[in-house]
Design a protein around this motif. Structure first.
Motif, PDB file in Angstrom:
ATOM      1  N   ILE A   1       0.838  -1.207   0.000  1.00 22.85           N
ATOM      2  CA  ILE A   1       0.000   0.000   0.000  1.00 22.85           C
ATOM      3  C   ILE A   1       0.870   1.253   0.000  1.00 22.85           C
ATOM      4  O   ILE A   1       0.637   2.196  -0.773  1.00 22.85           O
ATOM      5  N   PHE A   2       1.909   1.263   0.847  1.00 22.91           N
ATOM      6  CA  PHE A   2       2.830   2.394   0.877  1.00 22.91           C
ATOM      7  C   PHE A   2       3.551   2.554  -0.466  1.00 22.91           C
ATOM      8  O   PHE A   2       3.856   3.673  -0.895  1.00 22.91           O
ATOM      9  N   ALA A   3       3.833   1.433  -1.131  1.00 24.88           N
ATOM     10  CA  ALA A   3       4.495   1.489  -2.439  1.00 24.88           C
ATOM     11  C   ALA A   3       3.649   2.256  -3.447  1.00 24.88           C
ATOM     12  O   ALA A   3       4.161   3.104  -4.198  1.00 24.88           O
ATOM     13  N   PHE A   4       2.353   1.974  -3.463  1.00 24.26           N
ATOM     14  CA  PHE A   4       1.487   2.648  -4.428  1.00 24.26           C
ATOM     15  C   PHE A   4       1.208   4.096  -4.026  1.00 24.26           C
ATOM     16  O   PHE A   4       0.915   4.933  -4.890  1.00 24.26           O
ATOM     17  N   ILE A   5       1.306   4.404  -2.753  1.00 26.30           N
ATOM     18  CA  ILE A   5       1.231   5.808  -2.330  1.00 26.30           C
ATOM     19  C   ILE A   5       2.444   6.567  -2.867  1.00 26.30           C
ATOM     20  O   ILE A   5       2.323   7.663  -3.437  1.00 26.30           O
ATOM     21  N   TRP A   6       3.628   5.969  -2.706  1.00 28.84           N
ATOM     22  CA  TRP A   6       4.855   6.597  -3.194  1.00 28.84           C
ATOM     23  C   TRP A   6       4.878   6.688  -4.718  1.00 28.84           C
ATOM     24  O   TRP A   6       5.510   7.595  -5.291  1.00 28.84           O
ATOM     25  N   LYS A   7       4.199   5.759  -5.386  1.00 25.68           N
ATOM     26  CA  LYS A   7       4.162   5.768  -6.855  1.00 25.68           C
ATOM     27  C   LYS A   7       3.575   7.072  -7.394  1.00 25.68           C
ATOM     28  O   LYS A   7       3.910   7.512  -8.497  1.00 25.68           O
ATOM     29  N   GLU A   8       2.705   7.702  -6.630  1.00 24.17           N
ATOM     30  CA  GLU A   8       2.109   8.961  -7.061  1.00 24.17           C
ATOM     31  C   GLU A   8       3.129  10.090  -7.081  1.00 24.17           C
ATOM     32  O   GLU A   8       2.909  11.116  -7.737  1.00 24.17           O
ATOM     33  N   PHE A   9       4.236   9.928  -6.378  1.00 27.07           N
ATOM     34  CA  PHE A   9       5.273  10.958  -6.325  1.00 27.07           C
ATOM     35  C   PHE A   9       6.493  10.568  -7.157  1.00 27.07           C
ATOM     36  O   PHE A   9       7.061  11.407  -7.868  1.00 27.07           O
ATOM     37  N   LEU A  10       6.906   9.297  -7.054  1.00 21.49           N
ATOM     38  CA  LEU A  10       8.033   8.780  -7.825  1.00 21.49           C
ATOM     39  C   LEU A  10       7.659   7.402  -8.362  1.00 21.49           C
ATOM     40  O   LEU A  10       7.528   6.454  -7.583  1.00 21.49           O
ATOM     41  N   PRO A  11       7.451   7.265  -9.670  1.00 22.25           N
ATOM     42  CA  PRO A  11       7.047   5.973 -10.246  1.00 22.25           C
ATOM     43  C   PRO A  11       8.088   4.880 -10.002  1.00 22.25           C
ATOM     44  O   PRO A  11       9.230   5.143  -9.612  1.00 22.25           O
ATOM     45  N   PHE A  12       7.691   3.639 -10.247  1.00 24.27           N
ATOM     46  CA  PHE A  12       8.597   2.506 -10.117  1.00 24.27           C
ATOM     47  C   PHE A  12       9.805   2.712 -11.024  1.00 24.27           C
ATOM     48  O   PHE A  12       9.672   2.985 -12.215  1.00 24.27           O
TER      49      PHE A  12
ATOM     50  N   SER B   1       8.946   3.692  -4.300  1.00 31.19           N
ATOM     51  CA  SER B   1       7.840   2.850  -4.760  1.00 31.19           C
ATOM     52  C   SER B   1       8.356   1.498  -5.226  1.00 31.19           C
ATOM     53  O   SER B   1       7.746   0.456  -4.953  1.00 31.19           O
ATOM     54  N   PHE B   2       9.505   1.495  -5.916  1.00 31.28           N
ATOM     55  CA  PHE B   2      10.099   0.234  -6.381  1.00 31.28           C
ATOM     56  C   PHE B   2      10.582  -0.602  -5.208  1.00 31.28           C
ATOM     57  O   PHE B   2      10.318  -1.814  -5.133  1.00 31.28           O
ATOM     58  N   SER B   3      11.283   0.031  -4.284  1.00 29.98           N
ATOM     59  CA  SER B   3      11.811  -0.678  -3.123  1.00 29.98           C
ATOM     60  C   SER B   3      10.689  -1.331  -2.316  1.00 29.98           C
ATOM     61  O   SER B   3      10.758  -2.515  -1.963  1.00 29.98           O
ATOM     62  N   LEU B   4       9.643  -0.567  -2.043  1.00 31.30           N
ATOM     63  CA  LEU B   4       8.555  -1.067  -1.196  1.00 31.30           C
ATOM     64  C   LEU B   4       7.703  -2.108  -1.905  1.00 31.30           C
ATOM     65  O   LEU B   4       7.264  -3.089  -1.287  1.00 31.30           O
ATOM     66  N   LEU B   5       7.469  -1.921  -3.199  1.00 31.27           N
ATOM     67  CA  LEU B   5       6.663  -2.913  -3.929  1.00 31.27           C
ATOM     68  C   LEU B   5       7.370  -4.262  -3.964  1.00 31.27           C
ATOM     69  O   LEU B   5       6.752  -5.303  -3.719  1.00 31.27           O
ATOM     70  N   THR B   6       8.659  -4.254  -4.262  1.00 32.39           N
ATOM     71  CA  THR B   6       9.396  -5.518  -4.360  1.00 32.39           C
ATOM     72  C   THR B   6       9.553  -6.184  -2.994  1.00 32.39           C
ATOM     73  O   THR B   6       9.451  -7.401  -2.880  1.00 32.39           O
ATOM     74  N   ALA B   7       9.783  -5.379  -1.951  1.00 35.46           N
ATOM     75  CA  ALA B   7       9.898  -5.939  -0.602  1.00 35.46           C
ATOM     76  C   ALA B   7       8.554  -6.480  -0.132  1.00 35.46           C
ATOM     77  O   ALA B   7       8.478  -7.568   0.460  1.00 35.46           O
ATOM     78  N   GLY B   8       7.479  -5.737  -0.401  1.00 38.81           N
ATOM     79  CA  GLY B   8       6.146  -6.188  -0.009  1.00 38.81           C
ATOM     80  C   GLY B   8       5.737  -7.450  -0.739  1.00 38.81           C
ATOM     81  O   GLY B   8       5.157  -8.361  -0.144  1.00 38.81           O
ATOM     82  N   ALA B   9       6.054  -7.522  -2.028  1.00 39.97           N
ATOM     83  CA  ALA B   9       5.729  -8.715  -2.816  1.00 39.97           C
ATOM     84  C   ALA B   9       6.490  -9.930  -2.301  1.00 39.97           C
ATOM     85  O   ALA B   9       5.955 -11.049  -2.251  1.00 39.97           O
ATOM     86  N   THR B  10       7.746  -9.719  -1.902  1.00 40.00           N
ATOM     87  CA  THR B  10       8.537 -10.819  -1.337  1.00 40.00           C
ATOM     88  C   THR B  10       7.935 -11.293  -0.026  1.00 40.00           C
ATOM     89  O   THR B  10       7.847 -12.502   0.235  1.00 40.00           O
ATOM     90  N   CYS B  11       7.495 -10.356   0.796  1.00 37.83           N
ATOM     91  CA  CYS B  11       6.874 -10.681   2.080  1.00 37.83           C
ATOM     92  C   CYS B  11       5.578 -11.468   1.873  1.00 37.83           C
ATOM     93  O   CYS B  11       5.325 -12.469   2.558  1.00 37.83           O
ATOM     94  N   LEU B  12       4.767 -11.040   0.921  1.00 39.25           N
ATOM     95  CA  LEU B  12       3.509 -11.742   0.633  1.00 39.25           C
ATOM     96  C   LEU B  12       3.770 -13.141   0.073  1.00 39.25           C
ATOM     97  O   LEU B  12       3.070 -14.095   0.414  1.00 39.25           O
ATOM     98  N   SER B  13       4.774 -13.252  -0.774  1.00 37.82           N
ATOM     99  CA  SER B  13       5.123 -14.564  -1.340  1.00 37.82           C
ATOM    100  C   SER B  13       5.581 -15.521  -0.252  1.00 37.82           C
ATOM    101  O   SER B  13       5.206 -16.699  -0.238  1.00 37.82           O
ATOM    102  N   LEU B  14       6.386 -15.005   0.674  1.00 40.31           N
ATOM    103  CA  LEU B  14       6.860 -15.844   1.778  1.00 40.31           C
ATOM    104  C   LEU B  14       5.701 -16.250   2.681  1.00 40.31           C
ATOM    105  O   LEU B  14       5.667 -17.378   3.186  1.00 40.31           O
ATOM    106  N   SER B  15       4.749 -15.351   2.865  1.00 38.79           N
ATOM    107  CA  SER B  15       3.564 -15.662   3.665  1.00 38.79           C
ATOM    108  C   SER B  15       2.806 -16.846   3.059  1.00 38.79           C
ATOM    109  O   SER B  15       2.426 -17.788   3.772  1.00 38.79           O
ATOM    110  N   PHE B  16       2.617 -16.801   1.754  1.00 38.19           N
ATOM    111  CA  PHE B  16       1.892 -17.867   1.051  1.00 38.19           C
ATOM    112  C   PHE B  16       2.645 -19.197   1.142  1.00 38.19           C
ATOM    113  O   PHE B  16       2.057 -20.240   1.461  1.00 38.19           O
ATOM    114  N   LEU B  17       3.949 -19.161   0.881  1.00 42.22           N
ATOM    115  CA  LEU B  17       4.747 -20.386   0.923  1.00 42.22           C
ATOM    116  C   LEU B  17       4.890 -20.929   2.340  1.00 42.22           C
ATOM    117  O   LEU B  17       4.910 -22.150   2.542  1.00 42.22           O
TER     118      LEU B  17
END
Length: 315
Positions: free
Chosen positions: A240-251, A259-275
């Motif tokens: 969510i924070f990644a997409f907030i930052w995207k409004e100021f600095l795109p991926f 936005s890039f840092s947070l999206l990739t870190a968040g996606a990794t966290c979600l993937s680990l949660s699923f696995l």
């Protein structure tokens, strides 16, 4: 005695983390095998500037998991002597590898920056910062603060750029990294106008490692039975924070925007949660043999990820 020790190590391993590393390595191997001129598979090629593709997730996901592994490996404290030795070797190997792949022994134009050097800097900074607190929430707040501070600096620097956004020839990476290392020692001798593994980018990528460290602290409390839920919640908030930052600095991977840092870190966290839910919580791999060949393959790559990965990310 040795068998008992091996059993304890196996029992303490977090299976889902090995699997996720394996998935990342497999993606890396297959995506980098697609010819660069084949633009039909645009997801297999890095975004030119703004935007994000599948292959752009590989390096930040690995950096995030480095932080996770550090939290687990340093749960009883940091061995600073070993960390210093590893840091020195990472930098040395990075320089040697750069000379090999560029086939250039000219020290006047040797690139000082690189992926292994990036790992070394991030590792030391992560170890230092996480001595302040071991709380996953506080570490993630620190990560958000660092990437936001970086983002604010980039925005301020880019006010005079086209569209008031960083551009390949108008961003803080080139002047700062050139001042520190010298232009001839940067990515393509500084000609592209940025260094994707420069010092400035390293400070932003540090957020990935810190978020990964927080993930590792959560994994260490796996006896609570709510690990996957915590990972899911934290991962969702970060995205969510990644997409907030995207409004100021795109991926943007080249200068590692917040936005890039947070999206990739968040996606990794979600993937680990699923696995984690599948492999460590429900232990599905122990309940069915159908996935054994795939799991064996992924786990093998995940446990020996370093030698399979580091050569893939040098330009």
């Amino acid at each position: 005695m040795q068998q008992t020790v091996n059993k304890e190590i196996a029992k303490s391993r977090i299976y889902s983390l090995d699997i996720l590393r394996g998935v990342v390595i497999i993606l890396c191997v297959f995506l980098t095998a697609i010819p660069k001129g084949d633009y039909e598979y645009h997801f297999a090629h890095h975004a030119d500037w703004y935007g994000i593709t599948l292959i752009d997730f590989i390096l930040p996901a690995f950096i995030t998991m480095i932080g996770t592994s550090m939290a687990i490996g340093y749960k009883k404290g940091v061995n600073w002597l070993k960390l210093s030795k590893r840091t020195f070797l990472f930098i040395l190997y990075g320089l040697i590898f750069t000379m090999i792949i560029s086939w250039n022994l000219d020290f006047a134009t040797l690139r000082f920056t690189g992926v292994l050097q990036l790992f070394a800097i991030i590792g030391v900074l992560t170890a230092i910062i996480t001595r302040i607190t071991q709380s996953p929430l506080k570490i993630m707040i620190i990560a958000l603060f660092i990437t936001s501070l970086y983002g604010g600096f980039v925005i301020s620097f880019s006010e005079g750029c086209s569209e008031s956004l960083p551009q390949p020839t108008c961003n803080p990476s080139q002047p700062i990294d050139s001042f520190i290392f010298g232009e001839n020692h940067l990515y393509h001798q500084g000609k592209p106008g940025y260094d994707p593994e420069g010092l400035l980018v390293s400070l932003s990528a540090l957020s990935n490692s810190l978020i990964g460290f927080a993930m590792g602290r959560i994994l260490l409390n796996r006896k609570t039975g709510t690990v996957w839920k915590q990972l899911f919640i934290y991962g969702s908030i970060i995205v969510i924070f990644a997409f907030i930052w995207k409004e100021f600095l795109p991926f943007n991977k080249k200068i590692w925007t917040p936005s890039f840092s947070l999206l990739t870190a968040g996606a990794t966290c979600l993937s680990l949660s699923f696995l984690y839910l599948i492999y460590d919580h429900f232990q599905i791999s122990k309940q069915t043999s159908l996935l054994n060949p795939i799991n064996f393959f992924l786990e093998g790559f995940g446990r020996n990820s370093f030698f399979n990965l580091f050569r893939e990310f040098y330009p």
